[in-house]
Write an enzyme that holds these catalytic residues in place. Structure first.
Site, short mmCIF file in Angstrom:
data_model
loop_
_atom_site.label_atom_id
_atom_site.label_comp_id
_atom_site.label_asym_id
_atom_site.label_seq_id
_atom_site.Cartn_x
_atom_site.Cartn_y
_atom_site.Cartn_z
N ALA A 124 0.77 -1.50 -0.31
CA ALA A 124 -0.30 -0.07 0.29
C ALA A 124 0.87 1.18 0.10
O ALA A 124 2.15 1.28 0.63
CB ALA A 124 -0.97 -0.17 1.04
N LYS A 183 9.25 -11.72 7.85
CA LYS A 183 9.25 -10.73 7.55
C LYS A 183 9.69 -9.88 7.87
O LYS A 183 10.33 -9.25 6.39
CB LYS A 183 7.76 -9.83 8.20
N ASN A 250 4.86 -2.28 -5.62
CA ASN A 250 4.46 -1.42 -4.72
C ASN A 250 6.16 -0.04 -4.76
O ASN A 250 7.04 -1.07 -4.79
CB ASN A 250 3.97 -2.20 -3.69
N GLU A 251 6.02 0.78 -3.78
CA GLU A 251 6.93 0.85 -3.43
C GLU A 251 7.50 1.19 -2.20
O GLU A 251 6.35 0.79 -1.55
CB GLU A 251 7.31 2.96 -4.26
O1 KPL Z 1 5.96 -4.59 3.84
C1 KPL Z 1 6.72 -3.43 2.67
C2 KPL Z 1 7.17 -2.24 2.78
O2 KPL Z 1 7.51 -2.05 2.27
O3 KPL Z 1 7.51 -1.80 4.36
C3 KPL Z 1 7.09 -4.53 1.74
C4 KPL Z 1 5.88 -6.09 2.37
C5 KPL Z 1 8.04 -5.36 1.20
C6 KPL Z 1 5.66 -4.03 0.83
O4 KPL Z 1 6.03 -2.84 -0.29
#
Ligand code: KPL
Length: 285
Positions: A124, A183, A250-251
């Site tokens: 997002a 993560k 996504n960026e």
């Molecule tokens: O957590 C994210 C971030 O940008 O901080 C990801 C999952 C890599 C998505 O961009």
């Protein structure tokens, strides 16, 4: 469920919007101006994977709130301040949905309610006030931070997320710690590389980016194992590649922070890995 989403950045705004879409949930978004005024005036607009507008309650004042759940989505370096504000209110549970390590300990130090840990790889970007771009579906996992408490609450939070079509997995305390490290591997591999090269996550699907992603994921897995968390290197490398694919458009948050001259979360992501690796004598070049 009554939910306070504390931190109306990219992930907070997206999750706030998805949860607010469910008629049974009542969502209050705690954020900063000018985003808060824009949401108050015209609602919160989601674009991308799905397009819709919702009207959650919204405020800049995070004190004296009460709800079933406080979902914490601020940057890791703001967790202490968020916890202090939340401690003036009353919650059945608080759940961190943040990048980096150490957030749950900070929340537990300030709050008496059960603390849950959560991770998500949803993509997002909150670019203009009142709008959030939903750039990719990922996974969502929640679980109790301590082994003894909050398994029931974690399941309730899982149900609240499921009602918002977020398909969460609910883990026990050992499982969620493994997920946090996985993560961490994704963030350690994706965030600084995309920030340094100024590219979207998807660029790491091909060389030269892909040549970095797998070794970084393996280094984080080795560090996790040395720290007592059973994380398989192959599985971690595959999981990180899947995040690259799922969030290709996504960026990363760190790329956006660097591009805007803002403070990054490097200390609680790669910095944490280096610290742990040093402590356990692991090489993490
Ligand atoms: O957590 C994210 C971030 O940008 O901080 C990801 C999952 C890599 C998505 O961009």
């Amino acid at each position: 469920m009554d939910i306070v989403v504390f931190g109306a950045g990219s992930i907070g705004s997206l999750f706030g919007a998805l949860l607010a879409r469910v008629p049974d949930h009542s969502v209050t978004l705690v954020g900063r101006e000018p985003h808060v005024a824009a949401v108050r005036d015209a609602g919160l607009r989601v674009t991308g994977v799905d397009e819709f507008v919702v009207r959650p309650a919204v405020t800049t004042d995070g004190t004296d709130l009460s709800a079933d759940l406080a979902l914490v989505t601020v940057k890791a370096f703001d967790t202490e301040a968020a916890a202090e504000e939340l401690a003036t209110g009353a919650f059945r549970a608080v759940c961190s949905l943040q990048n980096g390590m150490g957030n749950e300990e900070t929340l537990a130090r300030h709050l008496e309610c059960p603390v849950l840990a959560g991770t998500t790889s949803y993509g997002a970007v909150r670019d203009s006030p009142g709008t959030v771009a939903w750039n990719g579906r990922g996974d969502v996992v929640v679980g109790p931070w301590e082994p003894t408490d909050a398994t029931g609450v974690a399941e309730e939070v899982g149900e609240a997320f499921a009602a918002a079509d977020l398909s969460p997995a609910v883990e026990d305390a050992a499982g969620i710690r493994r997920r946090l490290w996985r993560k961490l591997a994704a963030n350690a591999a994706i965030n600084p590389t995309t920030a340094l090269a100024r590219v979207e996550n998807g660029a790491l699907g091909d060389p030269p980016g892909s040549d970095l992603v797998e070794p970084i994921a393996r280094e984080v897995a080795a560090t996790a194992r040395a720290s007592g968390v059973d994380l398989d290197a192959d599985e971690t490398a595959t999981a990180v590649t899947e995040v690259v694919d799922a969030t290709a458009a996504n960026e990363s948050s760190m790329y956006r922070d660097v591009a805007r001259g803002r403070r990054t979360e490097i200390d609680v992501i790669n910095g944490y890995v280096v610290e742990q690796a040093r402590e356990h004598g692991i090489d993490v070049p």
